[in-house]
Structure formats: C-alpha cells, structure tokens
Design an enzyme around this catalytic site. Sequence first.
Site, PDB file in Angstrom:
ATOM      1  N   SER A 280     -18.747  39.363 -77.227  1.00 14.14           N
ATOM      2  CA  SER A 280     -18.525  40.810 -77.191  1.00 14.14           C
ATOM      3  C   SER A 280     -17.432  41.266 -78.155  1.00 14.14           C
ATOM      4  O   SER A 280     -17.497  42.380 -78.675  1.00 14.14           O
ATOM      5  CB  SER A 280     -18.173  41.248 -75.766  1.00 14.14           C
ATOM      6  OG  SER A 280     -19.225  40.951 -74.889  1.00 14.14           O
ATOM      7  N   HIS A 345     -13.489  42.818 -75.110  1.00 10.01           N
ATOM      8  CA  HIS A 345     -14.271  43.964 -75.581  1.00 10.01           C
ATOM      9  C   HIS A 345     -13.360  44.998 -76.250  1.00 10.01           C
ATOM     10  O   HIS A 345     -13.686  45.534 -77.314  1.00 10.01           O
ATOM     11  CB  HIS A 345     -14.991  44.632 -74.406  1.00 10.01           C
ATOM     12  CG  HIS A 345     -15.952  43.738 -73.685  1.00 10.01           C
ATOM     13  ND1 HIS A 345     -15.547  42.652 -72.935  1.00 10.01           N
ATOM     14  CD2 HIS A 345     -17.310  43.781 -73.572  1.00 10.01           C
ATOM     15  CE1 HIS A 345     -16.606  42.067 -72.399  1.00 10.01           C
ATOM     16  NE2 HIS A 345     -17.694  42.732 -72.772  1.00 10.01           N
TER      17      HIS A 345
END
Length: 406
Positions: A280, A345
């Site tokens: 991610s 993220h």
Amino acid sequence: MEKSSQRMTGGPRETPVNSSPAVAANAEGEEIEVLESTDVLPVAPEDYDPDSSGFISTERFRDLLATHGSELDPHKLEVLLALADGNADGKICYQDFVNLMSNKRSNSFRRAILQGSRQLKGCSLRDEVGLGLSQRLVRHVAYETLPREVDRKWYFDSYTYCPPPWLILAITIAEVAVFMYYGFQLDRLVLQVSSPSFLKSPLPYHPQLRAQAWRYLSYIFMHTGIEHLTLNMAMQLLVGVPLEMVHGALRIGLVYVCGVLAGSLAVSVTDMTAPVVGSSGGVYALVSAHLANVVMNWSGMKCQFKLFRMAMALVCMSVEFGRAVWLRFYPPAFPPCPNPSFVAHLGGVVVGLTLGVVVLQNYEQRLQEQSLFWIFFCVYTLFVLCAVFWNIFAYSLLDVRLPPPP
C-alpha cells in the site's frame, strides 16, 4: 540524410574561424544529431544566409513550413508551428528543429512551447481515425496521464513500446507468486494474518527485527489476505502501468520505492510495536500523485469520465484504508503481537503528494534541473535519516515494550 541537412543550411556546415566556443560546439552537435533525424524539412538554397549563426526568423520559418510542410508528419508540423508561435525572440534555432525531428526536446524548445500557444491548431489526437489497436492504447494512455495536447501528440509520435512497462508488471507478478506460495503453506487465502506462521517469513517488517534492513522494502510482497492483495493489485495495475508507459520505469520506480520506504519508516516512528505487510505504501504514492496531477490540471485532462473514475479511485483507497484501520485495532489472534499497521498508507500518500507530483508534472524534462524536485528529495532524505536514528536510539530510550519475535 546529409543532403537533407545541407539543403536546410545551404551546403556543408563550416564553423567560422572567429566564432565563439559555444557556437562552434553547437555546430558540431548539429552535424552529429542531424544524422539521427528521420525526415528533415527541405530548404531552398536561396533561403540560406551565409552570415547566419544557426537561427532563422519566425516569418521565414512559417513560409518554409507553408511550402514544404506536406512532407512532414502532421503531428511534427503542428508542434513546429507551436514552436514558431511561442518563440518570443522572433527567431528559431536550427538545433531546436533538429531536436524535434530526432524526437528530442531542448530546454529552449520547452520554454518556447510554454510561452506560446498551449493548444495546437490542428485536430485533436482523439479525432484521428484508422489507428491500430496498439496506437489506440497509446492514445488512451496519453489522454489518461497528460494534460496538454502538445505533450500528448509528442508522446503518441515517440512511444515505441521499447522498453515495455515491465516494472509494475514484474512487481505485481512477484506479489501474486509470493501470496500463492504462502497461501498454500499457511493453508488459507483469506485473513492470513490470523495464522501463527504468518510473520515467520523473512519478508514482513517486524519491530523486533528492524535491524534487518531489507524488511523495510520486502514487506510489500506479503499481504494479509486475498482481499488485501486484490485491491492493491487493481490500483497498482490500473494506475501504475499507464504512468510507467508515459514517465518510464526509472521515475515511477523512484516514486514507488520512496513510498514503500516512507511507509515502513513511518510505522517504525509512529506505531512502534506493529508489523507491516502489503504494497500500500508504494501504491498510494502512485495513486495520490496521479490524482493530485489530475486535479491540478483539471481543465486540460481529457480522460473519459474523469470525475467518476476519480471518485472510484478514492472509494477503493478509502475501502482499503478503512479495512487496514479496522484490522489494526481488531483483537489480534496471537497477542501480544498486534495486527499490521495502517500508517504505511499515510506515508505513501505524503510521498505521492510531494515528490510524486513533481515527478509526474515534469514530463520529458530532466528532474536534475528542477529545483522543486531537489527540495522535496532533500526533505525526504532528511526524513529517512531521522527515522534511521530514531530506530537506532528511540526504542531503548523510550523503553518500548515490543512483542516477541515471530
């Protein structure tokens, strides 16, 4: 080809004895680069000025284009006209002409285009008919990623599929292969993180094993389940492959790796007891950079259903991020080790909105010459150095209680 170049200049090029070193070097460069040109605009002998130092007036240049332009590729002709429109000095450099015909772009050429008309006067690339499948794909990618028609036509003319977009495809194939291997080994494909052997792999980042430096990058090949892998893989392919086709593996690889490294380091600083898995960090760096580029160039982006597609990308990112947050605070299957962190993220998003945006905006321009790129790159380097020192000293100074090694 030599004859064509002589027609452009009226005969064999000779460097004047009293010319400056810059003019002499320019003349030598012209002799070399003109051989790489695929087609050169012919010029009649009477158009040659023996006292010229490699420049021609924009009026004369326009007359030559009107006379001989039918022999050129229509896209190159349009860019040449834009070059004439955008040159504020009233003259065109012969080297710019050679660079254009050789699919090269000099700094003076870029400045002239930026100062002049941003829209070409001919029909848009989208209206062209009779294109093959590969040409339609290149045209689609051009409209997906580039905001200006002059850049789209330049890219359409110069792209050759050599090299192909191999980097993102190779990373995705490796991620799928590793996932399938551990899927059969752990005997589960969904929520693999609940397996007691999940973190025993040498790939994921674990705070107890942070001295093993490769884990700050290799964690991207481990995923918590097929749902995690699917979302990351979809965004990685749909956004990463077109970006690599336009900007090349080096630039996209730089953004991707910086996002991956920033993700694991951000976790080691802010969520010190949690492990990290999944790609991610790199995926969010690419997607956020692309979305920011679309927003900043909204009027110029001509991709179909851009508002809908942007909304879908944000929904996919939100779903994947929400799932990561839920998993982080869900009671772990094997305490005291927590579930993987979601902070990677956020690290990827920050890299995408800073370094990534600069890389994507400077299409076909040297990043070494971009001051904003160096500012963000230096800030990123400073962050990496601070995070390294944090990992060396902070854990012992703060007396952090880490989970046992897997």
